[in-house]
Design a protein around this motif. Structure first.
Motif, PDB file in Angstrom:
ATOM      1  N   ARG A  39       0.844  -1.194   0.000  1.00 25.14           N
ATOM      2  CA  ARG A  39       0.000   0.000   0.000  1.00 25.14           C
ATOM      3  C   ARG A  39       0.877   1.241   0.000  1.00 25.14           C
ATOM      4  NH1 ARG A  39       0.283  -2.285   4.700  1.00 25.14           N
ATOM      5  NH2 ARG A  39      -1.538  -3.570   4.471  1.00 25.14           N
TER       6      ARG A  39
ATOM      7  N   GLU B 188      -3.200  -2.967  -2.252  1.00 27.92           N
ATOM      8  CA  GLU B 188      -4.398  -2.178  -1.963  1.00 27.92           C
ATOM      9  C   GLU B 188      -4.471  -1.016  -2.949  1.00 27.92           C
ATOM     10  OE1 GLU B 188      -4.546  -0.875   2.088  1.00 27.92           O
ATOM     11  OE2 GLU B 188      -4.168  -2.897   2.872  1.00 27.92           O
TER      12      GLU B 188
ATOM     13  N   ARG C 223      -4.596  -0.217  -8.792  1.00 27.12           N
ATOM     14  CA  ARG C 223      -3.640  -1.136  -8.178  1.00 27.12           C
ATOM     15  C   ARG C 223      -2.438  -1.385  -9.073  1.00 27.12           C
ATOM     16  NH1 ARG C 223      -5.840  -6.538  -6.821  1.00 27.12           N
ATOM     17  NH2 ARG C 223      -3.707  -6.772  -6.087  1.00 27.12           N
TER      18      ARG C 223
END
Length: 159
Positions: free
Chosen positions: A19, A89, A105
């Motif tokens: 992330r 994420e 993504r």
């Protein structure tokens, strides 16, 4: 298309992360391998960020795919190339022109020295962006080898 993904994987132009805190950081992380390999100066990411702030998330497409790039002829681009960033994420780029949320993504960062190479780069990526099984496989990639395997497993008809 397989050739493009092979160039990305074999030239150290891939990044993989779980992330990022913001779309700006996603852009910076996507530019990082291009800067490390001498394709662009580090401030190319700031030019991309300025474009997104000015025009909105025009670079986010269906299937959680984005193509960060600067629209004009940036002086900090030395060689044309594409990098690949896979995030576990999705990162939120904000609402699109129609108000729908835009997130990604997979980021394919395009650096082009001139408008012709810019168009060639976009055309090279269209085959990737329209191959849903390939995109699904790339979302699971954890290494350059995984990118190569996905390209071989889900080639375009013209490959």
């Amino acid at each position: 298309m397989a050739e493009l993904l092979r160039q990305i994987a074999e030239n150290g132009l891939c990044r993989f992360a779980d992330r990022v805190p913001s779309w700006e950081e996603a852009v910076r992380l996507g530019v990082e391998p291009l800067a490390e390999q001498g394709y662009v100066d580090n401030d190319y990411s700031e030019q991309i960020i300025a474009c997104i702030r000015q025009y909105g998330p025009y670079l986010v497409f269906d299937h959680s795919v984005a193509m960060p790039h600067a629209q004009q002829e940036p002086s900090c681009v030395h060689r044309t190339g594409v990098s690949f960033l896979r995030l576990r994420e999705a990162v939120d780029f904000g609402p699109g022109a129609d108000g729908t949320p835009k997130s990604a993504r997979l980021l394919f960062t395009l650096a082009a020295r001139d408008p012709e190479e810019h168009l060639d780069g976009i055309q090279s990526l269209v085959g990737v962006f329209t191959n849903d099984p390939l995109l699904d496989a790339l979302m699971e990639a954890n290494s350059p080898e995984d990118v190569l395997a996905a390209a071989e497993r889900y080639p375009m008809e013209k490959d």
